[in-house]
Scaffold this active site. Structure first.
Site, PDB file in Angstrom:
ATOM      1  N   PRO A  91      99.926 134.673  -3.035  1.00 34.01           N
ATOM      2  CA  PRO A  91      99.315 134.024  -1.868  1.00 34.01           C
ATOM      3  C   PRO A  91      99.126 132.521  -2.082  1.00 34.01           C
ATOM      4  CG  PRO A  91      97.886 135.773  -2.750  1.00 34.01           C
ATOM      5  CD  PRO A  91      99.044 135.644  -3.678  1.00 34.01           C
ATOM      6  N   ARG A 156     120.240 139.792   4.780  1.00 38.87           N
ATOM      7  CA  ARG A 156     120.972 139.654   6.048  1.00 38.87           C
ATOM      8  C   ARG A 156     121.567 138.271   6.226  1.00 38.87           C
ATOM      9  NH1 ARG A 156     117.996 137.766   9.882  1.00 38.87           N
ATOM     10  NH2 ARG A 156     118.869 138.904  11.636  1.00 38.87           N
ATOM     11  N   ASP A 171     120.457 133.050  14.043  1.00 39.82           N
ATOM     12  CA  ASP A 171     119.845 131.892  14.670  1.00 39.82           C
ATOM     13  C   ASP A 171     118.605 132.236  15.479  1.00 39.82           C
ATOM     14  OD1 ASP A 171     121.112 128.902  16.017  1.00 39.82           O
ATOM     15  OD2 ASP A 171     121.319 129.561  13.945  1.00 39.82           O
TER      16      ASP A 171
END
Ligand code: 4HQ
Length: 267
Positions: A91, A156, A171
């Site tokens: 974090p 991906r 996009d």
């Protein structure tokens, strides 16, 4: 790309790595993933990986031993000759964004360190970790789910994974805006109709409508993203103007500059 994961819970990764794009990317040999059990680097009878914090406080911390030796064996010693980029999920890290994912997708070897407990002894960052990345401002119990988030976003983007004709979808956030509303069949469901323009076959009108919807939705839900985009465009315009070749204008009204930008982006 090769991804190594260092974790106390290697079994969490197996099903995740086997399905969908990540599974397909591994099958195609586009991405190689190896999961390492941190306890394999322990040397004591109890296979200890944690210890209590100096100065007091609740909980335990990941100790430098066995973590530093584990990272060094998997990634090589930290320094300019290290063949891998070592990321700790934390974090305290820089926020994971689509642009950062795009950069990481170009890395040849990535090592993801998944912490547990209250955190990691700070010397581990100094000695063995190149970068900390956060998936958001909330506290989880471990870095395993954040590592999966990073991997899923990353894979991906690896060329060949998405079946590239539709990789314009990469996009969807690349433009920095949210996706607008989308519909599939049936044309009317429980009295709600699909917007007529999407069924019109007029591709220019559809593209225009989608762009408007994306902008409107982003304004409503994530005004911060619209402001960030306007800031980026202001910088781009300044850069064009600074070229001083006349292409950037600088005399026109805001509307004119907007029109030029749009024309440039479409070309
Ligand atoms: N943790 N983004 C604490 C996170 C986290 C996050 C991972 C919990 C590390 C030690 N990681 N461990 N948010 O909450 O990445």
């Amino acid at each position: 790309m090769r991804i190594d994961i260092i974790t106390l819970f290697p079994e969490l990764f197996a099903p995740f790595l086997d399905v969908s794009f990540v599974g397909q990317a591994r099958e195609k040999g586009l991405v190689e993933v190896a999961v390492h059990d941190l306890r394999d680097w322990t040397t004591d009878r109890h296979r200890t990986v944690d210890d209590s914090p100096y100065g007091g406080g609740p909980g335990m911390l990941m100790a430098p031993e066995p973590l530093v030796p584990a990272i060094e064996e998997v990634a090589g010693p930290k320094g300019p000759d290290r063949p891998a980029h070592v990321v700790a999920m934390s974090p305290q890290g820089a926020p994971l964004t689509q642009p950062r994912l795009g950069e990481l997708a170009g890395v040849d070897r990535l090592v993801l360190v998944c912490g547990r407990y209250e955190g990691i002894d700070d010397r581990v960052y100094e000695l063995a970790i190149d970068e900390e990345i956060s998936i958001g401002d909330y506290v989880l119990s471990g870095g395993e789910v954040p590592a999966m988030v990073l991997i899923e976003g990353l894979v991906r983007l690896v060329p060949g994974v998405l079946g590239n004709p539709e990789s314009a979808r990469i996009d969807s956030f690349g433009g920095g805006l949210l996706e607008g509303p989308q519909y599939t069949r049936p044309p009317i469901y429980r009295g709600l109709a699909v917007p007529e323009v999407l069924r019109s076959g007029d591709h220019a009108a559809i593209a225009r409508w989608r762009a408007e919807q994306a902008l409107e939705r982003t304004r409503k839900r994530r005004p911060d993203l619209v402001s960030a985009r306007e800031d980026r465009e202001a910088v781009t315009d300044a850069g064009v103007d600074a070229r001083g070749d006349g292409s950037g204008g600088g005399s026109g009204a805001d509307e004119d500059r907007g029109a030029k930008r749009d024309a440039k982006r479409e070309s």
